[in-house]
Design a protein around this motif. Sequence first.
Motif, PDB file in Angstrom:
ATOM      1  N   ILE B  54       5.487  -2.530  -0.880  1.00 61.51           N
ATOM      2  CA  ILE B  54       5.651  -2.912   0.530  1.00 61.51           C
ATOM      3  C   ILE B  54       5.182  -1.750   1.397  1.00 61.51           C
ATOM      4  O   ILE B  54       5.766  -0.663   1.344  1.00 61.51           O
ATOM      5  CB  ILE B  54       7.119  -3.236   0.866  1.00 61.51           C
ATOM      6  N   THR B  55       4.110  -1.989   2.165  1.00 59.53           N
ATOM      7  CA  THR B  55       3.603  -0.938   3.045  1.00 59.53           C
ATOM      8  C   THR B  55       3.334  -1.509   4.433  1.00 59.53           C
ATOM      9  O   THR B  55       3.095  -2.708   4.583  1.00 59.53           O
ATOM     10  CB  THR B  55       2.299  -0.315   2.498  1.00 59.53           C
ATOM     11  N   ASP B  56       3.382  -0.624   5.433  1.00 60.19           N
ATOM     12  CA  ASP B  56       3.130  -1.024   6.819  1.00 60.19           C
ATOM     13  C   ASP B  56       2.337   0.049   7.535  1.00 60.19           C
ATOM     14  O   ASP B  56       2.486   1.242   7.242  1.00 60.19           O
ATOM     15  CB  ASP B  56       4.451  -1.247   7.574  1.00 60.19           C
ATOM     16  N   LYS B  57       1.512  -0.411   8.474  1.00 58.02           N
ATOM     17  CA  LYS B  57       0.707   0.520   9.248  1.00 58.02           C
ATOM     18  C   LYS B  57       1.570   1.252  10.274  1.00 58.02           C
ATOM     19  O   LYS B  57       2.526   0.709  10.804  1.00 58.02           O
ATOM     20  CB  LYS B  57      -0.413  -0.224   9.969  1.00 58.02           C
ATOM     21  N   GLY B  58       1.141   2.470  10.547  1.00 60.92           N
ATOM     22  CA  GLY B  58       1.763   3.233  11.603  1.00 60.92           C
ATOM     23  C   GLY B  58       0.858   3.299  12.814  1.00 60.92           C
ATOM     24  O   GLY B  58       0.084   2.381  13.082  1.00 60.92           O
ATOM     25  N   GLU B  59       0.918   4.419  13.520  1.00 62.69           N
ATOM     26  CA  GLU B  59       0.182   4.582  14.767  1.00 62.69           C
ATOM     27  C   GLU B  59      -1.316   4.786  14.546  1.00 62.69           C
ATOM     28  O   GLU B  59      -2.140   4.314  15.320  1.00 62.69           O
ATOM     29  CB  GLU B  59       0.748   5.777  15.535  1.00 62.69           C
ATOM     30  N   VAL B  60      -1.697   5.490  13.473  1.00 62.68           N
ATOM     31  CA  VAL B  60      -3.097   5.851  13.252  1.00 62.68           C
ATOM     32  C   VAL B  60      -3.549   5.519  11.835  1.00 62.68           C
ATOM     33  O   VAL B  60      -3.900   6.406  11.055  1.00 62.68           O
ATOM     34  CB  VAL B  60      -3.333   7.347  13.566  1.00 62.68           C
ATOM     35  N   PRO B  61      -3.623   4.238  11.435  1.00 58.92           N
ATOM     36  CA  PRO B  61      -3.935   3.885  10.048  1.00 58.92           C
ATOM     37  C   PRO B  61      -5.418   3.803   9.700  1.00 58.92           C
ATOM     38  O   PRO B  61      -5.771   3.791   8.515  1.00 58.92           O
ATOM     39  CB  PRO B  61      -3.300   2.493   9.929  1.00 58.92           C
ATOM     40  N   ASP B  62      -6.287   3.754  10.726  1.00 61.63           N
ATOM     41  CA  ASP B  62      -7.702   3.508  10.448  1.00 61.63           C
ATOM     42  C   ASP B  62      -8.313   4.613   9.601  1.00 61.63           C
ATOM     43  O   ASP B  62      -8.175   5.795   9.905  1.00 61.63           O
ATOM     44  CB  ASP B  62      -8.481   3.359  11.765  1.00 61.63           C
ATOM     45  N   GLY B  63      -9.027   4.197   8.536  1.00 64.68           N
ATOM     46  CA  GLY B  63      -9.682   5.155   7.668  1.00 64.68           C
ATOM     47  C   GLY B  63      -8.834   5.583   6.485  1.00 64.68           C
ATOM     48  O   GLY B  63      -9.283   6.378   5.667  1.00 64.68           O
ATOM     49  N   TYR B  64      -7.623   5.057   6.404  1.00 68.93           N
ATOM     50  CA  TYR B  64      -6.700   5.426   5.323  1.00 68.93           C
ATOM     51  C   TYR B  64      -6.259   4.191   4.546  1.00 68.93           C
ATOM     52  O   TYR B  64      -6.173   3.095   5.094  1.00 68.93           O
ATOM     53  CB  TYR B  64      -5.443   6.109   5.885  1.00 68.93           C
ATOM     54  N   VAL B  65      -5.974   4.412   3.266  1.00 66.86           N
ATOM     55  CA  VAL B  65      -5.444   3.360   2.408  1.00 66.86           C
ATOM     56  C   VAL B  65      -4.253   3.950   1.648  1.00 66.86           C
ATOM     57  O   VAL B  65      -4.303   5.101   1.214  1.00 66.86           O
ATOM     58  CB  VAL B  65      -6.505   2.868   1.399  1.00 66.86           C
ATOM     59  N   VAL B  66      -3.203   3.149   1.499  1.00 69.54           N
ATOM     60  CA  VAL B  66      -2.047   3.599   0.728  1.00 69.54           C
ATOM     61  C   VAL B  66      -1.705   2.552  -0.322  1.00 69.54           C
ATOM     62  O   VAL B  66      -2.108   1.388  -0.225  1.00 69.54           O
ATOM     63  CB  VAL B  66      -0.799   3.843   1.610  1.00 69.54           C
ATOM     64  N   SER B  67      -0.944   2.990  -1.301  1.00 72.46           N
ATOM     65  CA  SER B  67      -0.409   2.090  -2.318  1.00 72.46           C
ATOM     66  C   SER B  67       0.956   2.617  -2.722  1.00 72.46           C
ATOM     67  O   SER B  67       1.260   3.793  -2.525  1.00 72.46           O
ATOM     68  CB  SER B  67      -1.348   2.020  -3.519  1.00 72.46           C
ATOM     69  N   ARG B  68       1.771   1.748  -3.294  1.00 72.07           N
ATOM     70  CA  ARG B  68       3.115   2.166  -3.731  1.00 72.07           C
ATOM     71  C   ARG B  68       3.474   1.330  -4.959  1.00 72.07           C
ATOM     72  O   ARG B  68       4.292   0.420  -4.896  1.00 72.07           O
ATOM     73  CB  ARG B  68       4.136   1.960  -2.614  1.00 72.07           C
ATOM     74  N   SER B  69       2.867   1.656  -6.075  1.00 70.09           N
ATOM     75  CA  SER B  69       3.141   0.911  -7.308  1.00 70.09           C
ATOM     76  C   SER B  69       4.436   1.380  -7.965  1.00 70.09           C
ATOM     77  O   SER B  69       5.093   0.612  -8.670  1.00 70.09           O
ATOM     78  CB  SER B  69       1.972   1.033  -8.281  1.00 70.09           C
TER      79      SER B  69
END
Lengths: 110, 113
Positions: B54-69
């Motif tokens: 479960i992930t959510d964008k914050g204020e400045v997400p552009d250009g970044y990718v996250v994962s939480r396996s």
Amino acid sequence: DAKTTQPTSMDCAEGRAANLPCNHSTISGNEYVYWYRQIHSQGPQYIIHGLKNNETNEMASLIITEDRKSSTLILPHATLRDTAVYYCIVRVAGNTPLVFGKGTRLSVIA
Amino acid sequence: DAGITQSPRYKITETGRQVTLMCHQTWSHSYMFWYRQDLGHGLRLIYYSAAADITDKGEVPDGYVVSRSKTENFPLTLESATRSQTSVYFCASSLAGAGDEQFFGPGTRLTVL
């Protein structure tokens, strides 16, 4: 938009109490006041938080005015290691992200 | 050692390269966060996660990718680094529920040439 207003910088003599003010005139009834600090080049560190009652822990005291529109963080006996940027943050409790403003740069002087 | 760690602590890369910043916590905290800190902007939230997958964008997400396996890891990837992503990146974690103090890692200083 910033929900809090803090002075840009303050000085405090070593051994004296440091009183850091914060204005949050638009605070909502379910919002808490949190204080964090960031020592140079380190990650921020939690200090204390409160809703409406004054709070004290081993690091500091938090005094919140009765109308909750302002608060003061008190470091009772400032040391050189307390030199840092102090952030006052207003937020709803429950793991919501922190929104940092510019904070107050406190310099403790020997 | 227990706590929250970030790696690498320092990274220099070139424009267009992919970079992954690692964050690991040993407390089994549900929530994890990524912030960046730039002069003149303070700390800004990039992404956060309430639990594994479960992930959510914050204020400045552009250009970044996250994962939480996995609960303990929250990597941040810059898919094609740009100079504007030169910054200090801080990871944080918190326990769900009352007492939601966030614990921050030591930071990763990233320079994009």
